[in-house]
Design a protein around this motif. Structure first.
Motif, PDB file in Angstrom:
ATOM      1  N   GLY A   6      -7.898   5.559   5.518  1.00 50.33           N
ATOM      2  CA  GLY A   6      -9.196   4.983   5.859  1.00 50.33           C
ATOM      3  C   GLY A   6      -9.371   3.603   5.251  1.00 50.33           C
ATOM      4  N   ARG A   7      -8.929   3.433   4.010  1.00 47.91           N
ATOM      5  CA  ARG A   7      -9.038   2.128   3.357  1.00 47.91           C
ATOM      6  C   ARG A   7      -8.141   1.108   4.058  1.00 47.91           C
ATOM      7  NH1 ARG A   7      -8.961   4.037  -2.986  1.00 47.91           N
ATOM      8  NH2 ARG A   7     -11.050   4.896  -3.003  1.00 47.91           N
ATOM      9  N   THR A   8      -6.944   1.537   4.460  1.00 47.70           N
ATOM     10  CA  THR A   8      -6.041   0.643   5.189  1.00 47.70           C
ATOM     11  C   THR A   8      -6.686   0.193   6.495  1.00 47.70           C
ATOM     12  OG1 THR A   8      -4.112   1.715   4.227  1.00 47.70           O
ATOM     13  CG2 THR A   8      -3.731   0.409   6.205  1.00 47.70           C
ATOM     14  N   ALA A   9      -7.354   1.116   7.184  1.00 46.60           N
ATOM     15  CA  ALA A   9      -8.035   0.768   8.446  1.00 46.60           C
ATOM     16  C   ALA A   9      -9.128  -0.258   8.192  1.00 46.60           C
ATOM     17  CB  ALA A   9      -8.618   2.021   9.093  1.00 46.60           C
ATOM     18  N   LEU A  10      -9.875  -0.091   7.105  1.00 43.40           N
ATOM     19  CA  LEU A  10     -10.947  -1.040   6.795  1.00 43.40           C
ATOM     20  C   LEU A  10     -10.387  -2.416   6.444  1.00 43.40           C
ATOM     21  CD1 LEU A  10     -13.362   1.283   4.796  1.00 43.40           C
ATOM     22  CD2 LEU A  10     -13.624   0.443   7.140  1.00 43.40           C
ATOM     23  N   ILE A  11      -9.274  -2.469   5.702  1.00 40.26           N
ATOM     24  CA  ILE A  11      -8.640  -3.757   5.389  1.00 40.26           C
ATOM     25  C   ILE A  11      -8.155  -4.411   6.684  1.00 40.26           C
ATOM     26  CG2 ILE A  11      -6.689  -4.880   4.233  1.00 40.26           C
ATOM     27  CD1 ILE A  11      -6.876  -2.598   2.108  1.00 40.26           C
ATOM     28  N   THR A  12      -7.573  -3.609   7.572  1.00 41.10           N
ATOM     29  CA  THR A  12      -7.100  -4.137   8.859  1.00 41.10           C
ATOM     30  C   THR A  12      -8.258  -4.742   9.642  1.00 41.10           C
ATOM     31  OG1 THR A  12      -5.357  -2.454   8.933  1.00 41.10           O
ATOM     32  CG2 THR A  12      -5.879  -3.571  10.999  1.00 41.10           C
ATOM     33  N   VAL A  45       5.419 -12.985   8.068  1.00 37.61           N
ATOM     34  CA  VAL A  45       4.550 -12.854   9.230  1.00 37.61           C
ATOM     35  C   VAL A  45       4.536 -11.395   9.642  1.00 37.61           C
ATOM     36  CG1 VAL A  45       4.143 -13.550  11.624  1.00 37.61           C
ATOM     37  CG2 VAL A  45       5.101 -15.191  10.010  1.00 37.61           C
ATOM     38  N   GLY A  46       3.356 -10.874   9.916  1.00 38.16           N
ATOM     39  CA  GLY A  46       3.235  -9.491  10.370  1.00 38.16           C
ATOM     40  C   GLY A  46       1.892  -9.261  11.031  1.00 38.16           C
ATOM     41  N   THR A  47       1.678  -8.046  11.472  1.00 38.97           N
ATOM     42  CA  THR A  47       0.400  -7.687  12.092  1.00 38.97           C
ATOM     43  C   THR A  47      -0.650  -7.505  11.001  1.00 38.97           C
ATOM     44  OG1 THR A  47       0.824  -5.310  11.951  1.00 38.97           O
ATOM     45  CG2 THR A  47       1.593  -6.453  13.956  1.00 38.97           C
ATOM     46  N   PRO A  48      -1.938  -7.583  11.362  1.00 37.43           N
ATOM     47  CA  PRO A  48      -2.977  -7.284  10.371  1.00 37.43           C
ATOM     48  C   PRO A  48      -2.786  -5.896   9.748  1.00 37.43           C
ATOM     49  CG  PRO A  48      -3.968  -8.372  12.251  1.00 37.43           C
ATOM     50  CD  PRO A  48      -2.525  -8.088  12.627  1.00 37.43           C
ATOM     51  N   TYR A  49      -2.360  -4.932  10.554  1.00 36.07           N
ATOM     52  CA  TYR A  49      -2.130  -3.576  10.026  1.00 36.07           C
ATOM     53  C   TYR A  49      -1.006  -3.583   8.986  1.00 36.07           C
ATOM     54  CZ  TYR A  49      -0.924   1.359   9.751  1.00 36.07           C
ATOM     55  OH  TYR A  49      -0.645   2.612   9.294  1.00 36.07           O
ATOM     56  N   ALA A  50       0.101  -4.296   9.268  1.00 38.16           N
ATOM     57  CA  ALA A  50       1.212  -4.353   8.312  1.00 38.16           C
ATOM     58  C   ALA A  50       0.765  -5.016   7.007  1.00 38.16           C
ATOM     59  CB  ALA A  50       2.395  -5.096   8.924  1.00 38.16           C
ATOM     60  N   ALA A  51      -0.031  -6.076   7.122  1.00 36.75           N
ATOM     61  CA  ALA A  51      -0.550  -6.728   5.908  1.00 36.75           C
ATOM     62  C   ALA A  51      -1.463  -5.772   5.146  1.00 36.75           C
ATOM     63  CB  ALA A  51      -1.294  -8.008   6.280  1.00 36.75           C
ATOM     64  N   ALA A  52      -2.306  -5.036   5.880  1.00 41.25           N
ATOM     65  CA  ALA A  52      -3.211  -4.077   5.233  1.00 41.25           C
ATOM     66  C   ALA A  52      -2.430  -2.983   4.515  1.00 41.25           C
ATOM     67  CB  ALA A  52      -4.152  -3.473   6.273  1.00 41.25           C
ATOM     68  N   CYS A  53      -1.329  -2.531   5.107  1.00 42.91           N
ATOM     69  CA  CYS A  53      -0.498  -1.511   4.445  1.00 42.91           C
ATOM     70  C   CYS A  53       0.073  -2.028   3.135  1.00 42.91           C
ATOM     71  CB  CYS A  53       0.631  -1.062   5.378  1.00 42.91           C
ATOM     72  SG  CYS A  53       0.099   0.026   6.711  1.00 42.91           S
ATOM     73  N   ARG A  54       0.510  -3.288   3.129  1.00 43.92           N
ATOM     74  CA  ARG A  54       1.051  -3.859   1.888  1.00 43.92           C
ATOM     75  C   ARG A  54      -0.031  -3.982   0.819  1.00 43.92           C
ATOM     76  NH1 ARG A  54       6.101  -7.480   2.185  1.00 43.92           N
ATOM     77  NH2 ARG A  54       7.213  -6.467   3.871  1.00 43.92           N
ATOM     78  N   ILE A  55      -1.228  -4.381   1.231  1.00 49.42           N
ATOM     79  CA  ILE A  55      -2.337  -4.487   0.276  1.00 49.42           C
ATOM     80  C   ILE A  55      -2.691  -3.101  -0.263  1.00 49.42           C
ATOM     81  CG2 ILE A  55      -4.794  -5.042   0.045  1.00 49.42           C
ATOM     82  CD1 ILE A  55      -4.251  -7.282   2.187  1.00 49.42           C
ATOM     83  N   ALA A  56      -2.814  -2.120   0.638  1.00 50.57           N
ATOM     84  CA  ALA A  56      -3.160  -0.761   0.217  1.00 50.57           C
ATOM     85  C   ALA A  56      -2.082  -0.177  -0.687  1.00 50.57           C
ATOM     86  CB  ALA A  56      -3.377   0.125   1.443  1.00 50.57           C
ATOM     87  N   GLU A  57      -0.822  -0.458  -0.386  1.00 54.80           N
ATOM     88  CA  GLU A  57       0.262   0.053  -1.230  1.00 54.80           C
ATOM     89  C   GLU A  57       0.173  -0.531  -2.636  1.00 54.80           C
ATOM     90  OE1 GLU A  57       5.103   0.597  -1.228  1.00 54.80           O
ATOM     91  OE2 GLU A  57       4.142  -0.554   0.372  1.00 54.80           O
ATOM     92  N   ALA A  58      -0.149  -1.815  -2.719  1.00 51.44           N
ATOM     93  CA  ALA A  58      -0.279  -2.450  -4.036  1.00 51.44           C
ATOM     94  C   ALA A  58      -1.468  -1.883  -4.810  1.00 51.44           C
ATOM     95  CB  ALA A  58      -0.424  -3.956  -3.875  1.00 51.44           C
ATOM     96  N   LEU A  59      -2.557  -1.581  -4.095  1.00 49.11           N
ATOM     97  CA  LEU A  59      -3.767  -1.083  -4.763  1.00 49.11           C
ATOM     98  C   LEU A  59      -3.741   0.415  -5.049  1.00 49.11           C
ATOM     99  CD1 LEU A  59      -6.476  -3.083  -2.790  1.00 49.11           C
ATOM    100  CD2 LEU A  59      -5.723  -3.475  -5.141  1.00 49.11           C
TER     101      LEU A  59
END
Length: 199
Positions: A6-12, A45-59
């Protein structure tokens, strides 16, 4: 355990909202490092979803990803909706669409074969359908039913061929989201490129 999906979806969604009115399927995120000493630029370079996954993984540790579920993205979204989990509902739909559009074999091509497996339920036996991806009349693709294994007269006759589409820019979206990737086997040039349920 936090709802990282859910958090990944919100970041996306937050990343996609950076450009109001943009078509989300055409958006990319670029992170650049300029090295003036070497006159070089390094980028990711990546999709907003891929960037959100990286952010969520770090957090939070897992990026909101999970093993391939044994339910369709639509069923997962409906389950989240029943729980009144809006983030989970959005995440299920976005994750399902992203898994399709980022698959190494995507997009579909004329000649691809798509097999859908249905489990038996009650008196309805297990059966399968095979579809052919073909060129449509107006520049898009068609998903045409080739064969099925449901015996004549069974109560599920109305389901047969329900995923056939005419002239669709993304002919696999409906079958991927509704039946689910775990029920699909996709063959290209005689080789399986997606085997549903494979672990």
């Amino acid at each position: 355990m936090p709802n990282t999906a859910g958090r990944t979806a919100l970041i996306t969604l937050a990343l996609q909202d950076l450009i109001p009115g943009a078509h989300h399927d055409h958006m990319t995120v670029q992170v650049a490092e300029r090295d003036p000493e070497k006159n070089a630029v390094h980028t990711w370079v990546g999709t907003p979803y891929a960037a959100a996954c990286r952010i969520a993984e770090a957090l939070w540790g897992d990026g909101g990803t999970a093993p391939e579920p044994d339910v369709s993205p639509l069923a997962a979204a409906e389950d989240a909706k029943r729980r009144r989990d809006l983030g989970g509902e959005v995440a299920a739909l976005m994750s399902g669409h992203d898994r399709l559009t980022t698959a190494a074999w995507y997009p579909a091509r004329p000649g691809d074969l798509v097999h859908v497996h249905y489990e038996g339920v009650g008196t309805l036996p297990a059966f399968g359908e095979t579809y052919l991806v073909a060129a449509g009349d107006h520049g898009f693709l068609t998903l045409r039913l080739l064969a099925h294994t449901l015996p004549e007269g069974e109560s599920g006759d109305g389901m047969v061929g329900c995923f056939a589409v005419e002239d669709d820019p993304e002919p696999l979206t409906e079958v991927w989201m509704e039946a689910g990737p775990h029920r699909l086997t996709i063959v290209r040039d005689g080789r399986p490129v997606h085997v549903g349920g494979a672990r």
